[in-house]
Write a protein that holds these residues in place. Structure first.
Motif, PDB file in Angstrom:
ATOM      1  N   ALA A  31       0.814  -1.218   0.000  1.00 17.71           N
ATOM      2  CA  ALA A  31       0.000   0.000   0.000  1.00 17.71           C
ATOM      3  C   ALA A  31       0.844   1.262   0.000  1.00 17.71           C
ATOM      4  CB  ALA A  31      -0.930  -0.004   1.204  1.00 17.71           C
ATOM      5  N   GLY A  32       2.140   1.134  -0.215  1.00 19.41           N
ATOM      6  CA  GLY A  32       3.002   2.301  -0.275  1.00 19.41           C
ATOM      7  C   GLY A  32       3.876   2.445   0.951  1.00 19.41           C
ATOM      8  N   SER A  33       4.904   3.271   0.824  1.00 16.53           N
ATOM      9  CA  SER A  33       5.877   3.438   1.912  1.00 16.53           C
ATOM     10  C   SER A  33       5.289   4.111   3.137  1.00 16.53           C
ATOM     11  CB  SER A  33       7.091   4.237   1.410  1.00 16.53           C
ATOM     12  OG  SER A  33       7.845   3.476   0.498  1.00 16.53           O
ATOM     13  N   SER A  34       4.324   4.996   2.944  1.00 14.27           N
ATOM     14  CA  SER A  34       3.714   5.669   4.099  1.00 14.27           C
ATOM     15  C   SER A  34       3.053   4.662   5.017  1.00 14.27           C
ATOM     16  CB  SER A  34       2.707   6.714   3.634  1.00 14.27           C
ATOM     17  OG  SER A  34       3.347   7.788   2.991  1.00 14.27           O
ATOM     18  N   ALA A  35       2.258   3.767   4.427  1.00 10.60           N
ATOM     19  CA  ALA A  35       1.595   2.739   5.222  1.00 10.60           C
ATOM     20  C   ALA A  35       2.609   1.778   5.829  1.00 10.60           C
ATOM     21  CB  ALA A  35       0.594   1.973   4.352  1.00 10.60           C
ATOM     22  N   PHE A  36       3.641   1.468   5.070  1.00 11.89           N
ATOM     23  CA  PHE A  36       4.681   0.562   5.566  1.00 11.89           C
ATOM     24  C   PHE A  36       5.395   1.158   6.783  1.00 11.89           C
ATOM     25  CE2 PHE A  36       9.218  -0.552   5.577  1.00 11.89           C
ATOM     26  CZ  PHE A  36       9.132  -1.933   5.743  1.00 11.89           C
ATOM     27  N   LEU A  37       5.784   2.415   6.693  1.00 15.47           N
ATOM     28  CA  LEU A  37       6.509   3.050   7.785  1.00 15.47           C
ATOM     29  C   LEU A  37       5.629   3.271   9.013  1.00 15.47           C
ATOM     30  CD1 LEU A  37       8.578   5.641   5.747  1.00 15.47           C
ATOM     31  CD2 LEU A  37       9.424   3.580   6.866  1.00 15.47           C
ATOM     32  N   ALA A  38       4.341   3.361   8.803  1.00 14.39           N
ATOM     33  CA  ALA A  38       3.428   3.518   9.935  1.00 14.39           C
ATOM     34  C   ALA A  38       3.298   2.230  10.732  1.00 14.39           C
ATOM     35  CB  ALA A  38       2.054   3.970   9.443  1.00 14.39           C
ATOM     36  N   ASN A  39       3.515   1.092  10.053  1.00 19.46           N
ATOM     37  CA  ASN A  39       3.406  -0.199  10.734  1.00 19.46           C
ATOM     38  C   ASN A  39       4.384  -1.194  10.114  1.00 19.46           C
ATOM     39  OD1 ASN A  39       2.427  -2.255  12.445  1.00 19.46           O
ATOM     40  ND2 ASN A  39       0.885  -2.874  10.948  1.00 19.46           N
ATOM     41  N   PRO A  40       5.691  -0.988  10.315  1.00 17.46           N
ATOM     42  CA  PRO A  40       6.686  -1.868   9.693  1.00 17.46           C
ATOM     43  C   PRO A  40       6.770  -3.206  10.408  1.00 17.46           C
ATOM     44  CG  PRO A  40       7.776  -0.284  11.112  1.00 17.46           C
ATOM     45  CD  PRO A  40       6.314   0.082  11.105  1.00 17.46           C
ATOM     46  N   PRO A  41       7.241  -4.246   9.714  1.00 18.87           N
ATOM     47  CA  PRO A  41       7.459  -5.533  10.373  1.00 18.87           C
ATOM     48  C   PRO A  41       8.633  -5.450  11.350  1.00 18.87           C
ATOM     49  CG  PRO A  41       8.305  -5.600   8.142  1.00 18.87           C
ATOM     50  CD  PRO A  41       7.583  -4.289   8.292  1.00 18.87           C
ATOM     51  N   GLU A  42       8.823  -6.481  12.124  1.00 16.54           N
ATOM     52  CA  GLU A  42       9.887  -6.473  13.122  1.00 16.54           C
ATOM     53  C   GLU A  42      11.258  -6.270  12.487  1.00 16.54           C
ATOM     54  OE1 GLU A  42      11.239  -9.240  16.916  1.00 16.54           O
ATOM     55  OE2 GLU A  42      10.651 -10.220  15.048  1.00 16.54           O
ATOM     56  N   SER A  43      11.478  -6.911  11.332  1.00 19.71           N
ATOM     57  CA  SER A  43      12.760  -6.788  10.626  1.00 19.71           C
ATOM     58  C   SER A  43      12.503  -6.543   9.149  1.00 19.71           C
ATOM     59  CB  SER A  43      13.606  -8.053  10.788  1.00 19.71           C
ATOM     60  OG  SER A  43      13.931  -8.291  12.142  1.00 19.71           O
ATOM     61  N   TRP A  44      13.342  -5.715   8.544  1.00 20.68           N
ATOM     62  CA  TRP A  44      13.266  -5.444   7.105  1.00 20.68           C
ATOM     63  C   TRP A  44      14.574  -4.807   6.647  1.00 20.68           C
ATOM     64  CZ3 TRP A  44      13.831  -0.327   5.627  1.00 20.68           C
ATOM     65  CH2 TRP A  44      13.614   0.633   6.632  1.00 20.68           C
ATOM     66  N   THR A  45      14.849  -4.901   5.357  1.00 23.28           N
ATOM     67  CA  THR A  45      16.024  -4.250   4.776  1.00 23.28           C
ATOM     68  C   THR A  45      15.671  -3.721   3.395  1.00 23.28           C
ATOM     69  OG1 THR A  45      16.806  -6.396   3.965  1.00 23.28           O
ATOM     70  CG2 THR A  45      17.796  -5.571   6.002  1.00 23.28           C
ATOM     71  N   VAL A  46      16.514  -2.806   2.919  1.00 25.39           N
ATOM     72  CA  VAL A  46      16.291  -2.196   1.614  1.00 25.39           C
ATOM     73  C   VAL A  46      17.641  -1.948   0.943  1.00 25.39           C
ATOM     74  CG1 VAL A  46      16.338   0.172   2.529  1.00 25.39           C
ATOM     75  CG2 VAL A  46      15.076  -0.314   0.410  1.00 25.39           C
ATOM     76  N   LEU A  47      17.665  -1.996  -0.363  1.00 27.66           N
ATOM     77  CA  LEU A  47      18.824  -1.581  -1.146  1.00 27.66           C
ATOM     78  C   LEU A  47      18.371  -1.223  -2.550  1.00 27.66           C
ATOM     79  CD1 LEU A  47      19.632  -3.992  -3.344  1.00 27.66           C
ATOM     80  CD2 LEU A  47      20.746  -5.002  -1.387  1.00 27.66           C
ATOM     81  N   HIS A  58      27.334  -4.359 -11.199  1.00 23.34           N
ATOM     82  CA  HIS A  58      26.234  -3.639 -10.576  1.00 23.34           C
ATOM     83  C   HIS A  58      26.712  -3.157  -9.217  1.00 23.34           C
ATOM     84  CE1 HIS A  58      22.594  -5.520 -12.918  1.00 23.34           C
ATOM     85  NE2 HIS A  58      23.321  -4.696 -13.652  1.00 23.34           N
ATOM     86  N   PHE A  59      26.297  -1.948  -8.861  1.00 24.52           N
ATOM     87  CA  PHE A  59      26.667  -1.378  -7.568  1.00 24.52           C
ATOM     88  C   PHE A  59      25.426  -1.287  -6.695  1.00 24.52           C
ATOM     89  CE2 PHE A  59      27.428   2.292  -4.732  1.00 24.52           C
ATOM     90  CZ  PHE A  59      28.549   1.825  -4.084  1.00 24.52           C
ATOM     91  N   LEU A  60      25.528  -1.794  -5.462  1.00 19.52           N
ATOM     92  CA  LEU A  60      24.429  -1.753  -4.517  1.00 19.52           C
ATOM     93  C   LEU A  60      24.587  -0.525  -3.629  1.00 19.52           C
ATOM     94  CD1 LEU A  60      24.394  -5.515  -3.412  1.00 19.52           C
ATOM     95  CD2 LEU A  60      23.432  -4.462  -5.479  1.00 19.52           C
ATOM     96  N   TYR A  61      23.558   0.288  -3.532  1.00 17.80           N
ATOM     97  CA  TYR A  61      23.623   1.503  -2.718  1.00 17.80           C
ATOM     98  C   TYR A  61      22.336   1.649  -1.904  1.00 17.80           C
ATOM     99  CZ  TYR A  61      20.482   3.901  -6.061  1.00 17.80           C
ATOM    100  OH  TYR A  61      19.415   4.279  -6.833  1.00 17.80           O
ATOM    101  N   GLY A  62      22.360   2.586  -0.969  1.00 14.71           N
ATOM    102  CA  GLY A  62      21.175   2.806  -0.151  1.00 14.71           C
ATOM    103  C   GLY A  62      20.841   1.638   0.753  1.00 14.71           C
ATOM    104  N   LEU A  63      21.849   0.900   1.218  1.00 11.42           N
ATOM    105  CA  LEU A  63      21.607  -0.257   2.075  1.00 11.42           C
ATOM    106  C   LEU A  63      21.172   0.209   3.465  1.00 11.42           C
ATOM    107  CD1 LEU A  63      23.670  -1.177  -0.192  1.00 11.42           C
ATOM    108  CD2 LEU A  63      24.359  -2.967   1.395  1.00 11.42           C
ATOM    109  N   GLY A  64      20.112  -0.394   3.962  1.00 11.68           N
ATOM    110  CA  GLY A  64      19.636  -0.042   5.296  1.00 11.68           C
ATOM    111  C   GLY A  64      18.587  -1.020   5.769  1.00 11.68           C
TER     112      GLY A  64
END
Length: 410
Positions: free
Chosen positions: A248-264, A316-322
Motif C-alpha cells: 500500500a506504499g511506503s507511508s503505510a509501511f513506515l506507519a506499521n513496519p514488520p519487526e525486521s526489514w532491509t532495503v537496497l 552492478h553497484f548496490l547503494y542505499g543499504l539499510g
C-alpha cells in the motif's frame, strides 16, 4: 587555463574538450592501472566517454594537463558538486526547551568530490597532480562548495601523501568496498523472505523518512532513483507480512513496519564503464575456467565459480543499504542474493557495494576478500573558513554507524 614551465616544457591545465581529448585521456587511463595494492590490478575502461563517471552529478568538471608543443595529455582529473547530509539536529515543537524533541532532521552542506585523478607514469613527480587538484578546488570554491573529499586506497602512499601533506586534506572515514563475483548458477533467495520492488516515489519517501540523516545522504535522492542507470529499489520483508499485491506504499509501511526489514537499490555501472583484472597467471586463469565449467555443469551444487574477469566485464553497484530489526542481517543476505541473480541475468561479472567500517549490515553482504578493499580511505578538506565559529566543522566529527555512498561517484 593555467600554464607553468617544467624543465623548459610548459604544462597547461585546462577544461576537457571531448572533440580533441578523448584519445589522449583514454591513453592515460590505460597506462594507469587502478586497484588495491598487492591484489590483482583492475583496469577501468570508460567505454569511450571519459566524463561519464561524473555526468550524472548536479555539477561536474573534467580537467586535463597537457605538456609541450605537442600538447601531450599527461594528467586528468574529474570533480563534481552536490548537497549532502553532514550531520543532524533535533528540532523542538515549541519555544519551551523542556518539550519533548521531535525526530532528528538532516543538516546539509555543499560537498565536492574529486575522482579519477591520473598522471601518466612517465610524468610523475613533476607536480602535475597538485596542479590539477589546485585548479579543480578553485572551481569548487567558485561554485559554493564548503567541503571537498576524495577516496583512495589506504596503502596508496603516493596518493595519501599528495592529499594529506600537500593539499591539506585530513583522513576522515575508512569504509570497505565489498565485491562478490556473479556465479554461473543462480543464488537461492530464502522462501521465508519476500522481495518487493518499490517504484521511485515509494523509494524516495522511504529513504527520506528513514535515512536522510545518514552521513553523505544526497539531498537530490530523487534524481538518483529516477536516473536511467538506477535499476530499482528492493525491500525485503518476512513472508506473509507484505506482498506485491498487498503493498500500500511506503507511508503505510513506515506507519506499521514488520519487526525486521532491509532495503537496497541497484545501479547499473555496466553501461558506464567496464573493468578488467590483470596480473593473473595462466595457472590461475585455468583454475578459474575450471570452476566455471563445473558450475555450469552442476548448477544445483551452488559451487562458487570465478567469472570471466580477465577481459572487460561489467558490474552492478548496490547503494542505499539499510534496515532494522533483529533479523536485518538475514534479510540483507536475501536481498544480496536477489541482486546477484539480477546481475547474472544482465550479464555482469561482479556485484559491489561500499559501506562504513562500522556498518552492522556488512555481516549480511557476501564478498570475496581477494576482490575487495577492506579499508578504503576518504580524506576531506574544508574549503570555506568560518573563523567566527558560527558553523560546525564536519571534518572534526566522529564517524557514525553508516554512510550513504552515492552511486554516481563509484
Amino acid at each position: 587555463m593555467v600554464g607553468e614551465k617544467y624543465a623548459n616544457r610548459i604544462i597547461v591545465v585546462r577544461e576537457f574538450d571531448p572533440k580533441k581529448d578523448a584519445l589522449g585521456v583514454e591513453d592515460v587511463e590505460r597506462r594507469c592501472e587502478v586497484g588495491p595494492s598487492g591484489k590483482l590490478s583492475l583496469f577501468i575502461d570508460l567505454m569511450g566517454d571519459p566524463i561519464c563517471r561524473v555526468r550524472n552529478s548536479p555539477a561536474y568538471l573534467m580537467l586535463v594537463a597537457e605538456m609541450g608543443e605537442e600538447k601531450e595529455i599527461v594528467g586528468i582529473i574529474r570533480g563534481c558538486i552536490k548537497t549532502v547530509t553532514c550531520g543532524k539536529k533535533v528540532s523542538r515543537n515549541g519555544k519551551n526547551s523542556n518539550e519533548i524533541p521531535s525526530k532528528p532532521i538532516p543538516v546539509y552542506t555543499k560537498l565536492a568530490y574529486i575522482l579519477g585523478l591520473r598522471v601518466s607514469p612517465s610524468h610523475r613527480r613533476m607536480g602535475i597532480g597538485l596542479k590539477l587538484v589546485d585548479r579543480l578546488e578553485e572551481w569548487f570554491r567558485e561554485n559554493g562548495a564548503e567541503y571537498s573529499y576524495i577516496a583512495t586506497e589506504n596503502d596508496n602512499q603516493a596518493s595519501v601523501k599528495l592529499f594529506t601533506d600537500k593539499c591539506a586534506y585530513s583522513k576522515f572515514r575508512t569504509p570497505s568496498i565489498l565485491v562478490n563475483p556473479v556465479y554461473a548458477h543462480r543464488v537461492r533467495v530464502p522462501s521465508r523472505v519476500t522481495i518487493i520492488q518499490l517504484d521511485s516515489s515509494d523509494a524516495e519517501l522511504l529513504y527520506r523518512k528513514r535515512f536522510s540523516t545518514t552521513e553523505f545522504f544526497p539531498r537530490d535522492i530523487d534524481s538518483v532513483l529516477n536516473n536511467k542507470l538506477s535499476l530499482g529499489t528492493f525491500l525485503a520483508v518476512p513472508r506473509g507480512t507484505y506482498s506485491a499485491e498487498s503493498w500500500a506504499g511506503s507511508s503505510a509501511f513506515l506507519a506499521n513496519p514488520p519487526e525486521s526489514w532491509t532495503v537496497l537499490s541497484v545501479w547499473n555501472c555496466k553501461d558506464v564503464f567496464t573493468l578488467e583484472v590483470r596480473g593473473a597467471s595462466l595457472v590461475k586463469r585455468a583454475l578459474a575456467k575450471t570452476t566455471r565449467i563445473l558450475d555450469r555443469a552442476l548448477p544445483w551444487l551452488g559451487l562458487p565459480s570465478v567469472p570471466e574477469v580477465f577481459r572487460p566485464f561489467g558490474l552492478h553497484f548496490l547503494y542505499g543499504l539499510g534496515g532494522e530489526g533483529p533479523h536485518e542481517v538475514k534479510m540483507m543476505k536475501a536481498l544480496c542474493a536477489y541482486a546477484h541473480n539480477l546481475a547474472k541475468d544482465r550479464g555482469c561479472g561482479v556485484v559491489a557495494t561500499e559501506v562504513s567500517s562500522r556498518e552492522p549490515l556488512r555481516l549480511g553482504i557476501p564478498h570475496w576478500k581477494r576482490l575487495s578493499c577492506t579499508e578504503d580511505l576518504w580524506c576531506i578538506k574544508r574549503l570555506v573558513d568560518y573563523s567566527d565559529g558560527s558553523v560546525g566543522d564536519w571534518t572534526k566529527s566522529p564517524p557514525g554507524l553508516s554512510i550513504f555512498v552515492d552511486p554516481r561517484e563509484f
